[in-house]
Design a protein around this motif. Structure first.
Motif, PDB file in Angstrom:
ATOM      1  N   ASN A 165       0.837  -1.217   0.000  1.00 63.68           N
ATOM      2  CA  ASN A 165       0.000   0.000   0.000  1.00 63.68           C
ATOM      3  C   ASN A 165       0.865   1.257   0.000  1.00 63.68           C
ATOM      4  N   GLY A 166       1.935   1.221  -0.794  1.00 61.89           N
ATOM      5  CA  GLY A 166       2.802   2.380  -0.959  1.00 61.89           C
ATOM      6  C   GLY A 166       3.846   2.573   0.121  1.00 61.89           C
ATOM      7  N   ILE A 167       3.824   1.725   1.152  1.00 67.60           N
ATOM      8  CA  ILE A 167       4.793   1.856   2.251  1.00 67.60           C
ATOM      9  C   ILE A 167       5.907   0.819   2.078  1.00 67.60           C
ATOM     10  N   PRO A 168       7.152   1.246   1.917  1.00 72.96           N
ATOM     11  CA  PRO A 168       8.259   0.294   1.733  1.00 72.96           C
ATOM     12  C   PRO A 168       8.428  -0.605   2.957  1.00 72.96           C
ATOM     13  N   LEU A 169       8.702  -1.877   2.705  1.00 78.53           N
ATOM     14  CA  LEU A 169       8.931  -2.831   3.782  1.00 78.53           C
ATOM     15  C   LEU A 169      10.428  -3.009   4.001  1.00 78.53           C
ATOM     16  N   LYS A 170      10.842  -3.038   5.263  1.00 78.25           N
ATOM     17  CA  LYS A 170      12.262  -3.199   5.578  1.00 78.25           C
ATOM     18  C   LYS A 170      12.737  -4.630   5.340  1.00 78.25           C
ATOM     19  N   LYS A 171      11.839  -5.585   5.609  1.00 76.06           N
ATOM     20  CA  LYS A 171      12.182  -6.996   5.422  1.00 76.06           C
ATOM     21  C   LYS A 171      11.144  -7.668   4.527  1.00 76.06           C
ATOM     22  N   SER A 172      11.605  -8.575   3.678  1.00 77.34           N
ATOM     23  CA  SER A 172      10.680  -9.301   2.805  1.00 77.34           C
ATOM     24  C   SER A 172       9.648 -10.064   3.609  1.00 77.34           C
ATOM     25  N   SER A 173      10.059 -10.592   4.757  1.00 68.44           N
ATOM     26  CA  SER A 173       9.167 -11.417   5.560  1.00 68.44           C
ATOM     27  C   SER A 173       7.965 -10.641   6.096  1.00 68.44           C
ATOM     28  N   GLU A 174       8.029  -9.308   6.094  1.00 67.17           N
ATOM     29  CA  GLU A 174       6.901  -8.497   6.566  1.00 67.17           C
ATOM     30  C   GLU A 174       5.688  -8.622   5.644  1.00 67.17           C
ATOM     31  N   LEU A 175       5.919  -9.113   4.427  1.00 63.23           N
ATOM     32  CA  LEU A 175       4.818  -9.256   3.474  1.00 63.23           C
ATOM     33  C   LEU A 175       3.999 -10.523   3.737  1.00 63.23           C
ATOM     34  N   PHE A 176       4.634 -11.520   4.363  1.00 63.93           N
ATOM     35  CA  PHE A 176       3.979 -12.811   4.559  1.00 63.93           C
ATOM     36  C   PHE A 176       2.652 -12.654   5.301  1.00 63.93           C
ATOM     37  N   GLY A 177       1.651 -13.380   4.823  1.00 65.65           N
ATOM     38  CA  GLY A 177       0.346 -13.372   5.477  1.00 65.65           C
ATOM     39  C   GLY A 177      -0.641 -12.394   4.871  1.00 65.65           C
ATOM     40  N   ASN A 178      -0.161 -11.481   4.024  1.00 66.27           N
ATOM     41  CA  ASN A 178      -1.069 -10.514   3.404  1.00 66.27           C
ATOM     42  C   ASN A 178      -1.799 -11.101   2.199  1.00 66.27           C
ATOM     43  N   VAL A 179      -1.166 -12.050   1.525  1.00 67.21           N
ATOM     44  CA  VAL A 179      -1.798 -12.760   0.413  1.00 67.21           C
ATOM     45  C   VAL A 179      -1.558 -14.252   0.646  1.00 67.21           C
ATOM     46  N   ASN A 180      -2.602 -14.998   0.871  1.00 69.51           N
ATOM     47  CA  ASN A 180      -2.460 -16.433   1.105  1.00 69.51           C
ATOM     48  C   ASN A 180      -2.802 -17.195  -0.169  1.00 69.51           C
ATOM     49  N   VAL A 181      -1.836 -17.937  -0.670  1.00 63.38           N
ATOM     50  CA  VAL A 181      -2.050 -18.733  -1.877  1.00 63.38           C
ATOM     51  C   VAL A 181      -1.667 -20.177  -1.604  1.00 63.38           C
ATOM     52  N   VAL A 182      -2.310 -21.071  -2.344  1.00 61.58           N
ATOM     53  CA  VAL A 182      -1.922 -22.482  -2.365  1.00 61.58           C
ATOM     54  C   VAL A 182      -1.556 -22.801  -3.803  1.00 61.58           C
ATOM     55  N   PHE A 183      -0.311 -23.193  -4.017  1.00 59.21           N
ATOM     56  CA  PHE A 183       0.190 -23.478  -5.364  1.00 59.21           C
ATOM     57  C   PHE A 183       0.251 -24.983  -5.550  1.00 59.21           C
ATOM     58  N   PHE A 184      -0.309 -25.464  -6.649  1.00 55.90           N
ATOM     59  CA  PHE A 184      -0.345 -26.904  -6.912  1.00 55.90           C
ATOM     60  C   PHE A 184       0.163 -27.145  -8.332  1.00 55.90           C
ATOM     61  N   SER A 185       1.284 -27.829  -8.445  1.00 56.44           N
ATOM     62  CA  SER A 185       1.885 -28.119  -9.745  1.00 56.44           C
ATOM     63  C   SER A 185       2.086 -29.625  -9.881  1.00 56.44           C
ATOM     64  N   PRO A 186       2.364 -30.119 -11.092  1.00 54.27           N
ATOM     65  CA  PRO A 186       2.604 -31.557 -11.265  1.00 54.27           C
ATOM     66  C   PRO A 186       3.719 -32.087 -10.364  1.00 54.27           C
ATOM     67  N   GLU A 187       4.714 -31.228 -10.077  1.00 54.64           N
ATOM     68  CA  GLU A 187       5.819 -31.660  -9.210  1.00 54.64           C
ATOM     69  C   GLU A 187       5.324 -32.002  -7.803  1.00 54.64           C
ATOM     70  N   ASP A 188       4.240 -31.339  -7.371  1.00 58.73           N
ATOM     71  CA  ASP A 188       3.708 -31.607  -6.034  1.00 58.73           C
ATOM     72  C   ASP A 188       3.151 -33.019  -5.906  1.00 58.73           C
ATOM     73  N   LEU A 189       2.800 -33.634  -7.030  1.00 55.97           N
ATOM     74  CA  LEU A 189       2.289 -35.002  -6.985  1.00 55.97           C
ATOM     75  C   LEU A 189       3.390 -35.987  -6.590  1.00 55.97           C
ATOM     76  N   ASN A 190       4.633 -35.519  -6.646  1.00 57.27           N
ATOM     77  CA  ASN A 190       5.758 -36.378  -6.273  1.00 57.27           C
ATOM     78  C   ASN A 190       6.305 -36.055  -4.885  1.00 57.27           C
ATOM     79  N   ILE A 191       5.580 -35.211  -4.138  1.00 60.39           N
ATOM     80  CA  ILE A 191       6.093 -34.775  -2.841  1.00 60.39           C
ATOM     81  C   ILE A 191       6.285 -35.952  -1.884  1.00 60.39           C
ATOM     82  N   ILE A 192       5.454 -36.997  -2.041  1.00 61.38           N
ATOM     83  CA  ILE A 192       5.551 -38.153  -1.153  1.00 61.38           C
ATOM     84  C   ILE A 192       6.820 -38.948  -1.435  1.00 61.38           C
TER      85      ILE A 192
END
Length: 361
Positions: A98-125
């Motif tokens: 929202n126009g305010i610079p973040l000092k650490k990248s980790s400060e962004l975590f939790g603002n956008v929650n996504v679940v990414f699912f790719s063919p590679e994830d089928l091999n996670i086991i």
């Protein structure tokens, strides 16, 4: 929660791209290697600040350019948030919320929650433990800011200790500083272990029900956390492994060597399960991840499906599609036939070709 707009400049094969998404199901279709996954990658970066591919910032910037820009607009509870990212070839990325610079990248975590699912994830086991640790870390970092902080500190201390173990060949007198690094490993590592244990326990409770539905109650799955060391024995194991670590010049004790085991009807499916069992377990795991995120954030995450439907049989496809009707989904695929045949609701269609994206409805 849903992604409203995405703008990319000098991002991989996109010189200048602007997209507006529907809050329902968005399809990006086209031939392979046209740029479909790049769109999902950019959204994922806006969530966890790094690529799901493990790419470095300089590899993401368009060839011949010095920097790249991402702008993502997210709506939550009727309010808009804007994320701006400035990727540079030889410098740390700049991030603003929202126009305010973040000092650490980790400060962004939790603002956008996504679940990414790719063919590679089928091999996670069946893949190595690093894949399963990464799965846990990427989700926990979105959900738990304390975990993010402790994990970042742990990895920094671990890297410094490993460097010291290598340097002892030339400076054996530095050996006396090892306890300093070990105390910090115990401090941050114990928190990582504790939070992973709670997360996996919660995820397992959801996983059991989902997997049971997928298999018609014929199979019972169990997900178990296997820490390399417990909180209680962390200090003791560091002392016991001290000579081995100095010989091998690497840290052998801590959560960086954790693993997760999956049992179906009490059988370790990584070692003895069929490919079908492993894929069903992986699909169940991703669906459980979605449900757990919903429960924790009291909202819906954004689901990114990267050409994963083509890797699933019709039954598993239908189960996945029926499970995601109430959340925003971005799906990449090479054609629309599967969706038409399944009479699946499509809210917006984009055709992707050679770094251009055209909305078709």
């Amino acid at each position: 929660m849903f992604i409203k707009k995405l703008e990319l400049k000098c991002y991989r094969n996109y010189d200048n791209l602007q997209m507006t998404f529907d809050r329902g199901t968005n399809i990006l279709y086209g031939n392979n290697a046209q740029g479909k996954t790049n769109v999902l990658e950019a959204i994922y970066i806006c969530s966890v600040t790094r690529s799901h591919r493990g790419s470095k910032d300089r590899e993401i910037i368009e060839f011949g350019e010095e920097e790249s820009h991402i702008k993502c607009v997210v709506e939550k509870n009727g309010l808009e948030d804007r994320i701006d990212m400035h990727l540079k070839k030889n410098k740390t990325k700049g991030i603003a919320f929202n126009g305010i610079p973040l000092k650490k990248s980790s400060e962004l975590f939790g603002n956008v929650n996504v679940v990414f699912f790719s063919p590679e994830d089928l091999n996670i086991i069946k893949n190595g433990p690093g894949e399963r640790r990464r799965f846990v870390d990427m989700e926990l970092c979105q959900l738990d800011s304390l975990y993010t902080s402790d994990l970042v500190h742990y990895n920094k201390v671990l890297a410094q200790k490993n460097q010291l173990l290598r340097d002892l060949v030339f400076r054996p007198d530095w050996k006396d500083t090892l306890p300093v690094w070990n105390r910090q490993l115990i401090h941050y590592g114990s928190s990582v272990i504790r939070r992973r244990k709670v997360f996996i326990k919660k995820l397992n409770e959801i996983l059991v029900e989902i997997h049971g539905n997928l298999t018609g109650k014929l199979e019972k799955i169990q997900m178990e956390y296997e820490p390399n060391v417990t909180e209680e024995k962390f200090a003791e194991e560091l002392v016991l492994n001290e000579e081995r670590e100095q010989r091998q010049k690497i840290s052998l004790t801590g959560p960086h060597r954790d693993d997760i085991k999956f049992y179906v009807n009490n059988v370790d499916i990584r070692r003895f399960g069929s490919q079908g069992q492993q894929r069903t377990a992986a699909l169940s795991l991703k669906l459980a991840e979605i449900e757990l995120v919903k429960e924790i954030i009291k909202d819906t995450p954004v689901l990114l499906l990267d050409d994963v439907l083509s890797e699933l049989d019709r039954s598993r496809q239908n189960h996945l599609l029926n499970s995601i009707k109430d959340i925003q989904t971005l799906i990449t695929c090479t054609g629309l036939d599967d969706f038409v045949n399944n009479r699946f609701q499509i809210d917006k269609i984009f055709r992707v070709a050679e770094g251009t994206v055209v909305s078709e409805n």
